[in-house]
Design an enzyme around this catalytic site. Structure first.
Site, PDB file in Angstrom:
ATOM      1  N   ASN A  16       0.843  -1.191   0.000  1.00 25.13           N
ATOM      2  CA  ASN A  16       0.000   0.000   0.000  1.00 25.13           C
ATOM      3  C   ASN A  16       0.878   1.240   0.000  1.00 25.13           C
ATOM      4  OD1 ASN A  16       0.572   0.697   2.880  1.00 25.13           O
ATOM      5  ND2 ASN A  16      -0.521  -1.238   3.240  1.00 25.13           N
ATOM      6  N   TYR A  17       0.247   2.405   0.071  1.00 15.54           N
ATOM      7  CA  TYR A  17       0.974   3.668  -0.096  1.00 15.54           C
ATOM      8  C   TYR A  17       1.519   4.260   1.202  1.00 15.54           C
ATOM      9  CZ  TYR A  17      -1.164   3.722  -4.743  1.00 15.54           C
ATOM     10  OH  TYR A  17      -1.556   3.419  -6.021  1.00 15.54           O
TER      11      TYR A  17
END
Length: 421
Positions: A222-223
């Site tokens: 994920n970011y």
């Protein structure tokens, strides 16, 4: 009846015995530094002034020396005596370094490490907390380079006493006025009051993403940048806590030597490290963005593209670290979770309190500009187990970290008080 002088009140010297280096750089706001120095001395602090050559053009060392009762340091050497001024000794001596005013030039040098004067060299040697009060014209303050430097200083652990708005020396009106001396002293008192309020506490913090491998070159992730978790770790360590930071793959580094960092990659690795540290923790903050699922199988070699238009990866559930630790939770432990939401934010955040046996949930929404992944700012709402909901405006992540830790300590204090009753 005789009237007692001063109404019978006794002034408590809040800063008695504290060693403070007061840095003064070359700006018209240097005149305010005289009042700041006077207030610090009145509060019982021992102050050593370090001034830049340009600073001496605005305020004389004679005035500063008379108020501080110490010779003012400006140059690396005293010309007539050849005496060397040790920036290293000053850095070791200080309990706090305050730079007021901090000009755009001085802050740029602090960020890039240009140690061409005694002030910046002392900053680079400072072992304790550093606080700066910027002062400049409104266009200089608003310039992207200045704002980048402010954010980098925050990331380096420097506390910013933000400038106010009003009439400036240029005749213009806007943001850039150095904070008033009384406000700076108040911030200094706040720093010393919180600098030991977590002494003796053991804190577990998870931060960053997890990476779930598909093959040797690909992963599911994920970011998350880890900035929020790292900021909380630095805040807790600066307040005296012994911190274990379990971090997923991030490009961040820690500043405080009291932080014990454990680097992991996958959710399973993070879970193992977190559960081990949780056993002895007084507080646990689950700030990591842990992948909910991982590939059921990881290929040993790189998966080649086939002629098929689709590829299916079978996924299995990852452990819920906060929930597992919630089941292990013992009396006296405080747990804080995070909820990054896109829909039904408040309902989902409140649900996590019960589902994971948390004491607090910090909610932020991707709907809010400047909040969420890969930003230097955040906008949060804190849900506490006793039912309170507290909203905060958009702030830097270092400031948000302080809000979270303050709320956590208030919660622990309330619980302790309730137990005593």
């Amino acid at each position: 009846m005789k009237r007692r002088r001063n109404g019978g009140s006794k002034h408590i010297l809040m800063l008695k015995g504290k060693h403070i280096v007061l840095g003064i750089s070359g700006g018209i706001a240097a005149y305010k530094s005289v009042f700041l120095l006077r207030l610090l001395v009145k509060e019982g602090a021992e102050v050593q002034v370090v001034i830049t050559p340009n600073g001496k053009e605005f305020i004389t060392p004679v005035t500063l020396s008379a108020l501080s009762q110490h010779p003012v340091v400006c140059d690396f050497f005293t010309a007539n005596t050849g005496e060397w001024h040790s920036h290293v000794s000053l850095g070791l001596w200080a309990d706090l370094m305050v730079i007021a005013p901090a000009t755009a030039s001085t802050m740029a040098k602090m960020v890039t490490g240009v140690a061409d004067n005694m002030l910046v060299t002392t900053y680079l040697s400072a072992k304790e907390h550093v606080m700066v009060a910027p002062a400049m014209d409104l266009d200089m303050w608003a310039h992207p380079s200045t704002q980048r430097n402010i954010e980098q200083l925050r990331r380096d652990g420097v506390e910013i006493v933000m400038p106010g708005s009003g009439e400036l020396a240029s005749g213009l009106s806007g943001k850039g006025r150095m904070a008033e001396p009384e406000e700076i002293v108040s911030r200094i008192k706040e720093y010393f009051s919180r600098s030991c309020d977590m002494e003796g506490m053991k804190v577990l913090i998870t931060a960053g993403p997890t990476c779930e491998r598909i093959d040797p070159v690909r992963y599911i992730g994920n970011y998350s940048s880890g900035k929020m978790g790292f900021a909380i770790a630095e805040e807790c360590a600066s307040r005296g806590a012994e911190v274990t930071l379990v971090a997923g793959p991030v490009s961040l580094s820690t500043v405080n030597p009291s932080i014990h960092r454990v680097d992991v990659e996958s959710a399973v690795e993070m879970c193992e490290a977190a559960r081990k540290a949780f056993a002895n923790a007084d507080v646990a903050v689950f700030a990591a963005a842990v992948a909910d699922y991982r590939p059921a199988e990881t290929a040993e070699s790189k998966i080649k593209r086939e002629n098929a238009d689709e590829m299916t990866i079978r996924m299995v559930r990852n452990p819920d670290i906060a929930a597992l630790c919630g089941k292990m939770k013992r009396a006296g432990q405080t747990t804080v979770g995070f909820a990054l939401e896109t829909d039904n934010e408040r309902i989902n955040a409140a649900h996590k309190l019960e589902k994971k046996n948390l004491d607090m949930v910090v909610m932020n929404s991707l709907r809010d500009k400047g909040a969420g992944f890969r930003t230097d700012t955040n906008k949060i709402t804190i849900f506490a187990r006793e039912g309170s909901v507290t909203e905060f405006p958009l702030k830097s992540k270092s400031e948000v970290a302080r809000d979270i830790v303050d709320a956590m300590l208030r919660f622990r204090g309330n619980v302790d008080a309730e137990c005593e009753r």
